[in-house]
Design a protein around this motif. Structure first.
Motif, short mmCIF file in Angstrom:
data_model
loop_
_atom_site.label_atom_id
_atom_site.label_comp_id
_atom_site.label_asym_id
_atom_site.label_seq_id
_atom_site.Cartn_x
_atom_site.Cartn_y
_atom_site.Cartn_z
N UNK A 182 27.58 162.40 -50.56
CA UNK A 182 27.58 161.57 -51.78
C UNK A 182 28.63 161.98 -52.80
N UNK A 183 29.03 163.24 -52.83
CA UNK A 183 30.06 163.66 -53.78
C UNK A 183 31.43 163.20 -53.33
N UNK A 184 32.43 163.73 -53.98
CA UNK A 184 33.79 163.42 -53.55
C UNK A 184 34.43 162.36 -54.43
N UNK A 185 35.36 161.63 -53.84
CA UNK A 185 36.21 160.70 -54.59
C UNK A 185 35.42 159.50 -55.08
N UNK A 186 35.63 159.17 -56.34
CA UNK A 186 34.99 157.97 -56.90
C UNK A 186 35.67 156.71 -56.40
N UNK A 187 36.87 156.86 -55.85
CA UNK A 187 37.57 155.68 -55.34
C UNK A 187 36.82 154.98 -54.24
N UNK A 188 35.96 155.71 -53.52
CA UNK A 188 35.18 155.07 -52.47
C UNK A 188 34.26 154.00 -53.03
N UNK A 189 33.76 154.21 -54.25
CA UNK A 189 32.89 153.21 -54.85
C UNK A 189 33.69 151.97 -55.24
N UNK A 190 34.96 152.14 -55.57
CA UNK A 190 35.81 150.98 -55.82
C UNK A 190 35.96 150.15 -54.55
N UNK A 191 36.18 150.84 -53.43
CA UNK A 191 36.27 150.14 -52.15
C UNK A 191 34.97 149.40 -51.85
N UNK A 192 33.84 150.05 -52.08
CA UNK A 192 32.54 149.42 -51.83
C UNK A 192 32.40 148.16 -52.69
N UNK A 193 32.75 148.26 -53.97
CA UNK A 193 32.61 147.12 -54.86
C UNK A 193 33.50 145.96 -54.43
#
Length: 763
Positions: free
Chosen positions: A320-331
């Motif tokens: 769950x940690x790590x780069x917040x950019x992954x949440x941008x990809x998810x969105x």
């Protein structure tokens, strides 16, 4: 306690000597050459292929790949960068085209790619993503060749099935599969209008999954290519290739084995529910089809966007940690999925909810990533239903076991368990349900191997895919639709059930020389299915018990692995039972899939034609006249036509769309199949069927037809003054009085059976 998951990466493959066959670019180059040769041999000129390829590389793949590299944070891999980047590029293309089209500057969406290039050239932190440096994962050479072979097979299979029955010129395009003109008409409307409407019935808002039409429209604006060429030939090919590669990547990411990815694609492509009785088609739906990527572009586009989403979510739920950019990809991917296909976001919600629930039970704490994902999915699912679909359900109803009851009744003497005039029986329905469960277990039974080891059961990535698979299968079983469209839930989940099955086999097969188990078990399953089919074909009882005739072959196929399992358990080889029995069953499914798709090639996978080849649905001159109308009218022109049914005589199948498809103009009333509420009014069991629902505005239809059947100043003037019609398009195979019509309207063009008239204002 730190949970250890199967490795997501493998050590870099040692560099091979500089030999031609050792290059990983060679398989890609050969597939590209095969695609070019196949397309060119099927009517697409080389300049058009080159224009399309350049657009995909420059306008879709490269921008998407750069953003994927910048945001994903996953181990760098050339395969994932290109494939997932292409899928992301499609999402960005659609999400930028929609506002550009809304502002009436459709080609302005190309500025999105330009801005991407500018940012990644000017910003130092982004500039480093241009070269493919820091690669930590490289696929083995054998994997690259295997994937090239599978993608090449998909291309050749498309040519042998879909291309053969869907030409680009008349009469090759005269009798397309019933839905293809519909997709073409909707793409035409999205190309010229926003918000989009049903082109075949003026005034009906397009409350449907339509984002693939935005991709087709955007590509047409950028390249100048015909929508028919894109839909019938070009656009699905990169989508199929990317989807195939990414399924293999997800399987590798889940299991840590490269061969699991190849196996997953083979099973997904070739396995089918066993049908030892010798039916000519798959009686039990198994989640796929040889020509499905072409016949359902909405499903293909939704599936394409769903794979990179799953790839990112696997990393998120595991780490769950790590780069917040992954949440941008998810969105971004989920937002594009909102209008791509209605089945995928609910499956994502189910998977995230299951991860949240299992983690809470096992670890007694909230999985934060799963909780955020559940909330985001819930919001987007609500947004899709309220804003995009406007509450339209397309005829989907809660109807448990509808798909089983439909197959129980059957479509012919070799399909169902019921005899003519026989009432439905709970016992027969139970037998059909049993056949379904056994057939699905043959394909995906390997997933049971995950239960053999506790670490797999606790892996949130496994739980995520299990939630997707269970939700898809469950939705197909509890919902009903007049066209069996609940099966799209199963089609959407099937690849991930396949990935779970291959992961289960990797968890149970011997680490050393697994083929010593796999090859004999596969061969035994195929041989058993062949033997049962041969026995039934020669020894089937004539006029006997229909239920016994249908059940005995399945009982035999279930009995053989049961005996094998018993022998292995008694011999103290319980561990071997976990993999030998599912692989045997998989051999049955692979043999059945081969019979369906490869014997002979495509003979049972071609779309069914519903028109007489001697009297094609699209008449001689139809495409020419429709394109003349497109060339000489404004995109806002409203047209009236006299053809509403797929055949001029007999019962009316209202799925008539080819005029709006090729004219790219809105029609007052053409065919009204699939418009809002049409499927909802159709009874689940086909009374009436999807194509037999009457038009909801009989006065409009009567006024429309009166102008063709009794053309007078009054009847034609009513269309002009009341409805705003300025053009008439007549197919003389349907009721029309062309001589009288020519006295009250100006004949502007005629080709074959088709006549085009202009209505002038008498003032």
């Amino acid at each position: 306690m730190v949970q250890v998951y199967p490795p997501a990466v493998v050590p870099p493959v040692r560099a091979l000597r500089a030999r031609p066959l050792s290059s990983r670019r060679l398989p890609v180059a050969l597939v590209v050459l095969l695609a070019i040769a196949t397309l060119n041999a099927n009517g697409v000129p080389l300049p058009e292929i080159g224009m399309f390829g350049a657009y995909i590389v420059v306008g879709v793949t490269l921008p998407g790949m750069l953003w994927w590299r910048a945001l994903s944070g996953t181990p760098r891999s050339p395969v994932v960068d290109v494939a997932a980047g292409t899928a992301l590029g499609y999402a960005l293309e659609v999400l930028t085209y929609i506002p550009a089209r809304w502002l009436d500057v459709p080609q302005a969406y190309l500025a999105g790619a330009g801005v991407t290039y500018l940012l990644f050239c000017a910003v130092p932190s982004l500039r480093r993503h241009w070269p493919a440096r820091g690669e930590s994962v490289r696929a083995p050479l054998g994997w690259s060749w295997a994937m090239a072979g599978l993608v090449g097979f998909a291309i050749l299979y498309s040519a042998a099935t879909f291309f053969r029955s869907h030409g680009l010129t008349w009469p090759g395009n005269g009798a397309p599969y019933v839905d293809m003109p519909y997709h073409l008409a909707m793409a035409g409307d999205v190309k010229h209008h926003m918000p989009a409407m049903f082109a075949n019935v003026a005034g009906e808002a397009l409350h449907d999954h339509w984002f693939v039409y935005a991709d087709l429209a955007a590509t047409s604006w950028a390249t100048g290519l015909e929508l028919q060429t894109l839909l019938f030939r070009l656009s699905p090919i990169p989508m199929i290739a990317v989807f195939t590669v990414l399924i293999a990547v997800v399987a590798h990411r889940l299991s840590g084995r490269w061969w699991a990815g190849v196996a997953a694609v083979i099973i997904m492509t070739l396995a089918a529910a066993p049908h030892p009785y010798g039916w000519t088609g798959a009686v039990v739906p198994s989640g796929g089809g040889g020509t499905l990527p072409w016949l359902s572009p909405t499903q293909t586009f939704g599936a394409l966007l769903f794979v990179p989403l799953m790839l990112v979510l696997i990393d998120l739920v595991r780490h769950p940690g790590g780069r917040h950019g992954r949440w941008v990809l998810v969105a971004v991917l989920m937002l594009a999925e909102v209008g791509a296909k209605a089945t995928f976001l609910p499956l994502t919600l189910a998977g995230a909810t299951l991860v949240l629930t299992v983690h809470l039970i096992v670890h007694r704490k909230v999985h934060r990533a799963a909780a955020v994902l559940t909330g985001l999915c819930s919001v987007l699912v609500a947004f899709a239903q309220i804003v995009v679909f406007q509450g339209e359900d397309k005829g989907l109803r809660f109807s448990p076991l509808h798909i089983m009851r439909w197959h129980e009744a059957g479509l012919g003497p070799d399909a169902g368990l019921l005899l003519p005039g026989q009432d439905e029986s709970p016992v027969l329905l139970l037998l059909v349900v049993t056949i379904f469960v056994v057939s699905w277990a043959a394909i995906w039974g390997g997933a049971a191997g995950l239960l053999h080891r506790r670490k797999w059961v606790r892996d949130p990535a496994v739980v995520l895919l299990a939630g997707v698979g269970v939700a898809g299968t469950g939705a197909a079983c509890v919902f009903g639709h007049p066209g069996l469209s609940q099966g799209y839930f199963l089609m959407s989940a099937a690849p991930y059930l396949t990935i779970l099955a291959t992961a289960g086999l990797t968890a149970t097969l011997p680490q050393k020389r697994p083929w010593l188990v796999v090859l004999p078990a596969l061969a035994a399953g195929a041989a058993a299915t062949w033997a049962v089919r041969s026995w039934v074909a020669t020894a089937r009882p004539q006029g006997g018990d229909v239920v016994a005739e249908r059940m005995i072959p399945y009982a035999l196929l279930v009995g053989v692995p049961a005996v094998v399992a018993l022998v292995l358990v008694l011999a103290g080889r319980r561990g071997l039972t976990w993999c030998a029995v599912p692989v045997f069953a998989l051999g049955c499914a692979l043999y059945s899939g081969g019979v369906l798709r490869l014997s002979p090639l495509g003979s049972t996978a071609e779309p069914k034609q519903t028109t007489d080849p001697e009297r094609p649905h699209v008449p001689d001159g139809g495409v020419t006249a429709a394109r003349w109308l497109r060339q000489h009218t404004s995109p806002d022109a409203l047209v009236a036509v006299n053809a509403h049914c797929r055949a001029p005589a007999g019962s009316c199948d209202n799925r008539h769309f080819w005029i709006s498809a090729y004219a790219e103009r809105r029609i007052l009333v053409e065919g009204w199949g699939y418009i809002n509420g049409a499927n909802s009014r159709a009874a689940l069991m086909g009374k009436p069927g999807m194509g037999a629902v009457p038009f909801e505005d009989p006065q409009r239809l009567a006024d429309n037809d009166a102008a063709f059947r009794d053309p007078t100043t009054e009847t034609v003037g009513r269309l002009r003054d009341t409805y705003g019609v300025r053009w008439l398009f007549a197919d003389d195979r349907y009721p029309v009085r062309t001589a009288e019509l020519g006295r009250v309207a100006a004949l502007k063009f005629r080709a074959g059976h088709c006549w085009v008239y202009e209505l002038t204002d008498p003032r």
